[in-house]
Structure formats: C-alpha cells, structure tokens
Design an enzyme around this catalytic site. Structure first.
Site, PDB file in Angstrom:
ATOM      1  N   THR A  35       5.443   9.869   7.064  1.00 53.10           N
ATOM      2  CA  THR A  35       4.210  10.079   6.296  1.00 53.10           C
ATOM      3  C   THR A  35       3.030   9.359   6.948  1.00 53.10           C
ATOM      4  OG1 THR A  35       4.713   8.225   4.824  1.00 53.10           O
ATOM      5  CG2 THR A  35       5.404  10.402   4.085  1.00 53.10           C
ATOM      6  N   GLY A  36       3.288   8.487   7.900  1.00 51.11           N
ATOM      7  CA  GLY A  36       2.221   7.819   8.654  1.00 51.11           C
ATOM      8  C   GLY A  36       1.752   8.696   9.795  1.00 51.11           C
ATOM      9  N   SER A  75       7.318   3.202   3.305  1.00 53.19           N
ATOM     10  CA  SER A  75       7.905   4.007   2.220  1.00 53.19           C
ATOM     11  C   SER A  75       6.972   5.173   1.925  1.00 53.19           C
ATOM     12  CB  SER A  75       8.069   3.200   0.918  1.00 53.19           C
ATOM     13  OG  SER A  75       8.514   4.064  -0.128  1.00 53.19           O
ATOM     14  N   GLY A 102      16.530  -9.305   6.703  1.00 52.26           N
ATOM     15  CA  GLY A 102      17.416  -9.902   7.717  1.00 52.26           C
ATOM     16  C   GLY A 102      16.618 -10.385   8.919  1.00 52.26           C
ATOM     17  N   ALA A 114       5.530  -4.760  -0.192  1.00 56.69           N
ATOM     18  CA  ALA A 114       4.610  -3.891  -0.925  1.00 56.69           C
ATOM     19  C   ALA A 114       5.388  -3.267  -2.077  1.00 56.69           C
ATOM     20  CB  ALA A 114       4.070  -2.804  -0.005  1.00 56.69           C
ATOM     21  N   TYR A 145      11.647   6.469  -6.410  1.00 55.13           N
ATOM     22  CA  TYR A 145      10.626   5.515  -5.966  1.00 55.13           C
ATOM     23  C   TYR A 145      10.648   4.266  -6.864  1.00 55.13           C
ATOM     24  CZ  TYR A 145       5.998   3.907  -4.351  1.00 55.13           C
ATOM     25  OH  TYR A 145       4.947   3.190  -3.817  1.00 55.13           O
ATOM     26  N   TYR A 159      16.763 -13.213  -1.941  1.00 55.84           N
ATOM     27  CA  TYR A 159      16.612 -13.923  -0.655  1.00 55.84           C
ATOM     28  C   TYR A 159      15.762 -15.175  -0.828  1.00 55.84           C
ATOM     29  CZ  TYR A 159      18.933 -10.892   2.727  1.00 55.84           C
ATOM     30  OH  TYR A 159      19.877 -10.225   3.470  1.00 55.84           O
ATOM     31  N   ARG A 186      -1.824  13.358  -3.927  1.00 59.14           N
ATOM     32  CA  ARG A 186      -2.314  12.442  -4.963  1.00 59.14           C
ATOM     33  C   ARG A 186      -3.581  13.003  -5.601  1.00 59.14           C
ATOM     34  NH1 ARG A 186      -0.868   6.432  -2.654  1.00 59.14           N
ATOM     35  NH2 ARG A 186      -0.376   7.399  -0.679  1.00 59.14           N
TER      36      ARG A 186
HETATM   37  N1  UDP Z   1      -2.878  14.624 -10.981  1.00 57.86           N
HETATM   38  C1  UDP Z   1      -3.668  15.682 -11.365  1.00 57.86           C
HETATM   39  N2  UDP Z   1      -3.990  16.632 -10.444  1.00 57.86           N
HETATM   40  C2  UDP Z   1      -3.592  16.578  -9.138  1.00 57.86           C
HETATM   41  C3  UDP Z   1      -2.793  15.482  -8.735  1.00 57.86           C
HETATM   42  C4  UDP Z   1      -2.445  14.532  -9.688  1.00 57.86           C
HETATM   43  O1  UDP Z   1      -4.070  15.796 -12.534  1.00 57.86           O
HETATM   44  O2  UDP Z   1      -3.948  17.480  -8.365  1.00 57.86           O
HETATM   45  C5  UDP Z   1      -2.547  13.597 -11.984  1.00 57.86           C
HETATM   46  C6  UDP Z   1      -1.097  13.186 -12.032  1.00 57.86           C
HETATM   47  O3  UDP Z   1      -0.346  14.051 -12.852  1.00 57.86           O
HETATM   48  C7  UDP Z   1      -1.218  11.783 -12.591  1.00 57.86           C
HETATM   49  C8  UDP Z   1      -2.528  11.263 -12.010  1.00 57.86           C
HETATM   50  O4  UDP Z   1      -3.252  12.428 -11.632  1.00 57.86           O
HETATM   51  O5  UDP Z   1      -1.327  11.820 -13.994  1.00 57.86           O
HETATM   52  C9  UDP Z   1      -2.341  10.378 -10.801  1.00 57.86           C
HETATM   53  O6  UDP Z   1      -1.485  11.032  -9.899  1.00 57.86           O
HETATM   54  P1  UDP Z   1      -1.193  10.522  -8.433  1.00 57.86           P
HETATM   55  O7  UDP Z   1      -0.242  11.481  -7.818  1.00 57.86           O
HETATM   56  O8  UDP Z   1      -2.459  10.284  -7.703  1.00 57.86           O
HETATM   57  O9  UDP Z   1      -0.536   9.079  -8.589  1.00 57.86           O
HETATM   58  P2  UDP Z   1       0.459   8.376  -9.641  1.00 57.86           P
HETATM   59  O10 UDP Z   1      -0.382   7.357 -10.288  1.00 57.86           O
HETATM   60  O11 UDP Z   1       0.969   9.381 -10.630  1.00 57.86           O
HETATM   61  O12 UDP Z   1       1.525   7.821  -8.797  1.00 57.86           O
END
Ligand code: UDP
Length: 315
Positions: A35-36, A75, A102, A114, A145, A159, A186
C-alpha cells in the site's frame, strides 16, 4: 540516531521519514510497497542518511547496522485496503510486530508502535480516553485490523514488562493530508477525488456518523513528542473537533467549488457511529495539541490532489 521505519513508504510513514531526516537522523525505510509507494520517498534517494529496504516485515528481518529506534508503521490502514488484504493485515500486526520487537531487543533499540483509534471499535464511551477498553467485534470484517492492532499493543506491553523494552504506543485518530492515496477508499480521499472530478460524493449511511480528522503534520509533531517522552502506556493523538460525514462532504464541496451532488450508499458493516479522541493525556504528558484547522488542512490536501491530477494528465 539510526531509525528503522517500517511502512516508511506509506502515507504517514513517509511524512515521519521526512521529519526525522530533516532533524538530522539516519533513516532506514522498510516497506513491501503493497500500500506504500516509492514516489512518497523518492526525494531522499540520493541522501546518504537514507536507505530503502524492500521487505515484508511479516517475514524474518535481518539488519546488520546498529539501530536506536524501531518505528513500526507497516500495515494496510484504510478499511478498503485491510478488507482486501485481510490475512496480510493480521500477519503484519502480529508476526510483523513480533519480528520488529525481536530486532528492537537484539539491537537494544527503543520501539514505537503505530496503533489506532480502531482499538475502541464502535465506542460506547464518548469521547474515548486511553483507559476505555473498546467495543470491537472480533469476527466482523474490521476485526482483521482492530483485533490485530489490539494484539500488537498487547505484545508491545508484554515486551515492555518482560524484557524492559523502552516502548511507546500511539493511537492514531483519522489522519489526512498530502500523499493520502487517492484510491485508498477513505472518506477524505474519496470526497476530494469525487469533488474534483465532478462525480457524486458517496456518503455511506445517513452521514450522521462522526469522525475527528487530524492533519498529518500535527500527528508527526505528536509522534516526535512521544519519542522524546518517557511514557509507555498508549497515547491518543487526534484532533478533538468532531464532524459528521455529511458536514465533511459539505466542507469539501465548498473548498473545491464543486457542484457534485451527494448520494447515499449503504453503511459498511460495523462502521463506528462516532469517534472523538480524549487528548488530555497527550496535552499533559507531551504538551501537545493539534494546530492545523480542518479547512486549512483540507485546502493543502486538495492542492496536492490537484497537482497529482495535473501531473497525470500531462503524462
Ligand atoms: N465514508 C463515506 N463515504 C466514503 C468513504 C467513507 O461516507 O466514500 C464513511 C465511512 O463509512 C465512515 C467514515 O466515512 O463512516 C470514515 O471512513 P474512513 O474509511 O475514512 O475511515 P474509518 O474512520 O471508518 O476507518
């Protein structure tokens, strides 16, 4: 100092790499680039204080150099990524955490994990202090996750207690900024991408669910403050201004001058209804609080997305 950052080619890891290099440290970035992206760290390619190691930290790690710090950021971190990379996510937060611990022991290095606000699951306590144990569905889709990060915290604390590891745990609340991958699914990346393209903004559920969004430079300041503190319990780093997802959509529409409509889609399973950090601990122990307001941070992020888009069109 010599610092190993796992996941250092990712969104947050690469900003931390920038900061530690700017502060005069030697940084080894270890990343399997799932993902990076190398474009996040290419600015350091010719720097003698920087080295990139292409490796999956879920496999045995061998490093010859001495190290002062191991910072474990590797991650998948967006819901879309960790649902797709479910087993990899479980492995990097369990096996990867064990392997990096380790290395820390072998090198007598300090260690920073993190972690995430996702350890609180769909919280029944609001706002969330570090003392809250959370409300997580272990077998739901987000369990890969949430539970693996909870396991990682447990491993780090074990640890710390058993081997006197000099450790830190940061619980990161929703972070955004330049280098947030446009396709990571996101809410901030989706809304900016959609608004700039004139596509509908997709709200999941009724948009009344809340998040508290922090700009990446605030988070990096918090992480550096934590590295410099002698504190071993988890610390929330986040912005204590709560917004509904609908409010976020409206702000992004306004900042991009977008005429996109808003459409509603089903809420993903176990999507937390609200999230707000209690940052009393960070304020007291780290003397840290966020500085960048949402509109400024989003404007910077939008400018970065526009630049990326222009670059791609030119290619
Ligand atoms: N969300 C949304 N539309 C999108 C993507 C996410 O409404 O296109 C909502 C998602 O259901 C959640 C919030 O935005 O309620 C934050 O989602 P994100 O995936 O950014 O991170 P989360 O805090 O859920 O890990």
């Amino acid at each position: 100092m010599k610092v190993l950052i796992t996941g250092g080619a990712g969104f947050i890891g690469s900003h931390l790499t920038d900061r530690l290099i700017a502060d005069g440290h030697n940084v080894f970035v270890m990343d399997n680039l799932v993902t990076g992206n190398l474009s996040n760290i290419h600015q350091h390619e010719s720097n003698k204080c920087f080295k990139f190691i292409h490796h999956n930290v879920s496999n045995y790690i061998e490093i010859k150099d001495d190290l002062d710090w191991i910072i474990h950021f590797a991650s998948p971190a967006s819901p879309v990524d960790y649902l797709q990379l479910s087993i990899e996510t479980l492995k990097v937060n369990s096996l990867g955490t064990h392997n990096t611990l380790g290395v820390a022991r072998g090198k007598s290095a300090k260690y920073l994990l993190a972690s995430t606000s996702e350890v609180y699951g769909d919280p029944t306590v609001h706002p969330q202090p570090e003392t809250y144990w959370g409300n997580v569905n272990p077998i739901g889709p987000r369990g890969v996750y949430d539970e693996s990060k909870r396991f990682a915290e447990a491993l780090v604390m074990a640890y710390h207690h058993k081997h006197n590891l000099d450790s830190r745990i940061v619980r990161i609340f929703n972070c955004y900024g330049p280098r947030l991958r446009p396709d990571d699914g996101r809410v901030v990346s989706n809304f900016i991408k959609q608004a700039l393209a004139g596509d509908p903004l997709t709200i999941y559920g009724d948009g009344k669910q809340t998040r508290s969004f922090q700009y990446v430079t605030d988070l990096i300041d918090g992480i550096v403050a934590l590295m410099n503190a002698d504190y071993h319990e988890p610390i929330n780093i986040g912005n204590p201004i709560e917004k509904t997802v609908l409010e976020l959509a409206q702000i992004i529409k306004e900042l991009t001058n977008s005429k996109s409509e808003i459409v509603y889609k089903p809420l993903p399973v176990d999507d937390p209804h609200r999230r707000l950090p209690d940052i009393t601990r960070a304020k007291e122990i780290l003397k840290w609080s966020p500085k960048v307001d949402l509109k400024t941070g989003l404007s910077n992020t939008i400018a970065w997305y526009q630049k990326q888009k222009a670059r791609q069109t030119a290619l």
